[in-house]
Design a protein around this motif. Structure first.
Motif, PDB file in Angstrom:
ATOM      1  N   GLU A  25       0.589  -1.184   0.095  1.00 54.14           N
ATOM      2  CA  GLU A  25       0.103   0.044   0.028  1.00 54.14           C
ATOM      3  C   GLU A  25       0.892   1.422  -0.024  1.00 54.14           C
ATOM      4  OE1 GLU A  25      -1.754   1.378   3.958  1.00 54.14           O
ATOM      5  OE2 GLU A  25      -0.832  -0.657   4.817  1.00 54.14           O
ATOM      6  N   HIS A  26       2.177   1.200   0.187  1.00 52.53           N
ATOM      7  CA  HIS A  26       2.880   2.302   0.403  1.00 52.53           C
ATOM      8  C   HIS A  26       4.022   2.352  -0.813  1.00 52.53           C
ATOM      9  CE1 HIS A  26       1.311   3.149   4.406  1.00 52.53           C
ATOM     10  NE2 HIS A  26       1.774   2.193   4.941  1.00 52.53           N
ATOM     11  N   ARG A  85      -3.942  -1.808  17.600  1.00 50.55           N
ATOM     12  CA  ARG A  85      -3.527  -0.454  16.894  1.00 50.55           C
ATOM     13  C   ARG A  85      -3.386   0.417  17.985  1.00 50.55           C
ATOM     14  NH1 ARG A  85      -1.712   0.008  11.699  1.00 50.55           N
ATOM     15  NH2 ARG A  85      -2.851   2.171  11.536  1.00 50.55           N
TER      16      ARG A  85
HETATM   17 MG    MG Z   1       0.190   0.697   8.412  1.00 48.14          MG
END
Ligand code: MG
Ligand code: RTP
Length: 142
Positions: free
Chosen positions: A45-46, A79
């Motif tokens: 995703e990056h 998270r």
């Molecule tokens: Mg992440």
């Protein structure tokens, strides 16, 4: 995942302790050096972002601990326990807030949604490496 800095700094035990104390169940776990291909997929995703190259280089730089952790609300809870991406801004009491300073050395990774968790689990583990068992305190946790 406990990133290479967390392993090199001897934080594995303390991090796993937090996860277990909370009541979450570790159902898969491995210490390994991620190869470039796997790291690029993990952080796909990056791809293209300015920090992507450094991130892949760092994550493949030494052994990391990959885990599958199970429990009610586990993704958002982990998270929160990990804290903000930038450890300098992460609250005290979080893993990054207690153990880190730099964004590029933020000790731990956690999946950010059920979809990314499913994708990451499939990337790092085969079905036979993921175990089903009962924790002895489950009737008290739930
Ligand atoms: Mg992440
Ligand atoms: P992670 O995926 O590792 O759990 O971290 P996160 O969700 O909190 O943060 P994310 O945005 O997904 O970024 C992934 C990792 O890339 C590094 N990073 N560097 N501006 C920067 O230099 C920068 N931004 C992100 C961090 O190591 C971050 O954990």
């Amino acid at each position: 995942m406990i990133k290479p800095d967390g392993v090199q700094r001897g934080l594995v035990g303390r991090i796993i302790q937090r996860i277990e104390e909370k009541g979450f169940k570790i159902v898969a776990m491995r210490l390994s050096v991620m190869d470039k291909e796997r790291a690029e997929k993990h952080y796909a995703e990056h791809a293209g972002k300015p920090f992507y190259g450094d991130l892949v280089e760092f994550i493949t730089s030494g052994p990391s601990v990959q885990m599958v952790v199970e429990g009610k609300g586990v993704i958002s809870a982990i998270r929160k326990m990990n804290g903000a991406t930038n450890p300098a801004e992460a609250a005290p009491g979080t893993i990054r807030g207690d153990f880190g300073i730099e964004t590029g050395r933020n000790v731990i990774h956690g999946s950010d949604s059920p979809e990314s968790a499913a994708r990451e689990i499939a990337l790092h583990f085969s079905d036979s490496e993921i175990f089903e068992y009962k924790r002895i305190d489950e009737p008290w946790l739930y």
